[in-house]
Scaffold this motif. Structure first.
Motif, PDB file in Angstrom:
ATOM      1  N   ASN A  70       1.115  -1.270   0.039  1.00 60.82           N
ATOM      2  CA  ASN A  70       0.168  -0.163   0.047  1.00 60.82           C
ATOM      3  C   ASN A  70       0.776   1.416  -0.033  1.00 60.82           C
ATOM      4  N   SER A  75      -1.091   3.024  -6.061  1.00 66.13           N
ATOM      5  CA  SER A  75      -2.230   3.304  -6.624  1.00 66.13           C
ATOM      6  C   SER A  75      -2.152   4.101  -8.046  1.00 66.13           C
ATOM      7  N   TYR A  78      -0.911   1.049 -10.226  1.00 68.78           N
ATOM      8  CA  TYR A  78      -1.895   0.323 -10.753  1.00 68.78           C
ATOM      9  C   TYR A  78      -2.555   0.963 -11.853  1.00 68.78           C
ATOM     10  N   SER A 121      -6.285   1.387  -1.167  1.00 70.53           N
ATOM     11  CA  SER A 121      -5.281   1.598  -2.221  1.00 70.53           C
ATOM     12  C   SER A 121      -6.038   1.164  -3.625  1.00 70.53           C
ATOM     13  N   ALA A 125      -7.415   3.473  -7.215  1.00 70.97           N
ATOM     14  CA  ALA A 125      -7.063   3.116  -8.364  1.00 70.97           C
ATOM     15  C   ALA A 125      -8.197   2.915  -9.440  1.00 70.97           C
TER      16      ALA A 125
END
Length: 481
Positions: A70, A75, A78, A121, A125
């Motif tokens: 995390n 994010s 991703y 997280s 994303a």
């Protein structure tokens, strides 16, 4: 299978405790000069749909022993790779993980890896979680309580729930990597208990989807009948639970005996595996068969993990499974770690024997969260298409060039060309059915051998593209007037 050796777990624990470091900004690279050029032809049939790209198609695994799962950069990483689904709490750890205490029987749990932080997280994303409920040492009530917490108390809307991870590794067939405290380890026992899990969990939230663990068709222990069963694992599980589940689960770790062998695995193995799974679903799921999906919740190469061959393998693996009906493929994994004892050189780049898509920041590796080639390979899928685009049929004149194509709602067509030849550029002639491309010079995205970024330009034409050795090219085409 998902799991780390003791040495790698210690390495993962050590890097988890280290101060976070941001990935260095990517720098462009160029492919090594090719020895010569070859030719190939690719045909795209824009009118023959294979599948629709699902929002969950590009997936990832995380594990609670990874203290950087995390990290603030995650994010964004991703998003850039188009990740739409993330699996938690981590492979074989799932069958020892108790979500309420955030502990794993006999395992290490890193700080800041709890369920709420994970969901934060993932949602940041714009992706969604897939959760593996603890079958091995848990209970249906524990799993149902997790659903209640996630979807009633917190209203996270977690839709996909697996019941156990690789449960067939519980000793039933001789191998014992998976925790399973049930008195019987048979497929019959798993399927019967699976029904109890599904009933308890759906009583809390009837909208969730429940997945059943199957053995990968053609891979051990597929076809073996265990003690107490009259059929093999897959037929037993599906005959008992097939009408009560929403998706089936397999993992795909093809064994490549050479770089070329690995790069041929998506085409050689996936269509047959997917066809067998669909036959099982059609045979046992009854009237619900058309609504039962296929999830590949772990996949990766067995070698060349951090180098060019795996960078080429990754998008081919994702797209071939999606073309054959899977609704997600979840790469193993975000950070995996390495003990730095098997560092080698592959195609001019360093392989750290780290199965993560991002560096764990181990002593022999680049800084934490530096993308490895598979990350860029996955990112190239976003250059090809987006969720709800239609994957269409392609054919190639040579196994050294893989091709995938999508048709967008606005009429555009995009083509991905993967040159698996490490030494030769390939000039590819493109032809189309059901689509007439514009004569304008098309936009081209490329990921070159050993590059640390994706390049974009205009090049070639709609009917001819030169694909450098060991590279991926995506050509985006507008329809002609």
């Amino acid at each position: 299978m998902a799991g780390l050796s003791a040495a790698l777990l210690l390495a993962a624990a050590g890097t988890s405790a280290a101060a976070p470091r941001s990935a260095a900004p990517p720098s462009p690279a160029t492919a090594a000069p090719a020895t010569s050029a070859t030719t190939a032809s690719v045909s795209i049939d824009a009118g023959q749909a294979l599948a629709t790209i699902p929002a969950t198609g590009v997936g990832m695994n995380v594990a609670v022993y990874d203290g950087n799962m995390n990290h603030p950069d995650i994010s964004g990483l991703y998003k850039a790779a188009g990740v739409g689904m993330v699996r938690y709490p981590g492979g074989s750890y799932s069958d020892g993980y108790h979500w309420q205490t955030h502990t794993v029987e006999g395992g290490y749990v890193a700080p800041d890896t709890d369920f709420d932080t994970f969901v934060g997280s993932v949602h940041a994303a714009h992706a969604q979680p897939i959760v593996t409920a603890n079958y091995g040492s848990g209970t249906p009530d524990e799993a149902a309580a997790w659903v209640r917490y996630a979807n009633v108390t917190k209203q996270y809307g977690v839709k996909y729930w697996e019941i156990g991870n690789e449960v067939y590794g519980n000793g039933e067939y001789g191998a014992t990597w998976e925790t399973d405290h049930h008195d019987s380890h048979s497929a019959t026992t798993y399927a019967t208990n699976l029904l109890s899990y599904a009933s308890a969990m759906k009583a809390v939230d009837p909208t969730i989807k429940i997945g059943a663990v199957l053995t990968t068709p053609g891979a051990w222990p597929d076809g073996i009948t265990g003690t107490g069963d009259s059929m093999d694992w897959n037929h037993t599980v599906m005959s008992i639970a097939g009408q009560k589940i929403d998706f089936v689960i397999v993992h795909h770790y093809p064994i490549g005996n050479s770089q070329a062998d690995l790069l041929g695995k998506p085409q050689a193995e996936i269509p047959g595996m997917a066809g067998t799974l669909r036959q099982l679903i059609d045979q046992y799921a009854g009237s619900n068969a058309s609504h039962v999906g296929i999830a590949v919740t772990e996949a990766n190469a067995n070698a060349y993990k951090d180098t060019a061959p795996n960078g080429l393998f990754a998008p081919d693996e994702y797209l071939t499974w999606l073309e054959n009906g899977a609704f997600t493929l979840d790469w193993w994994d975000l950070h995996n770690g390495t003990d730095c004892s098997k560092v080698t050189t592959v195609e001019g780049a360093t392989d750290y024997d780290d199965g993560g898509i991002l560096s764990s920041g181990a002593s022999c590796e680049p800084s934490l969260n530096t993308p490895f080639p598979p990350y860029y390979g996955v990112q190239m899928v976003t250059k090809l298409g987006s969720p709800d685009d239609t994957l269409v049929k392609t054919s190639s004149s040579t196994s050294l060039v893989s091709a995938h194509a999508v048709r967008s709602a606005n009429g555009d067509v995009a083509v991905m060309l993967i040159n698996k030849d490490p030494g030769n550029d390939t000039t590819v002639s493109l032809s189309y059915h059901g689509f007439t491309p514009s004569t304008a010079t098309p936009a081209v995205h490329s990921y070159l051998k050993n590059a640390t970024s994706i390049g974009s330009t205009t090049a070639g034409s709609a009917t001819s593209q030169t694909v450098p050795a060991y590279s991926i090219v995506v050509v985006r085409l507008h329809p002609g007037s």
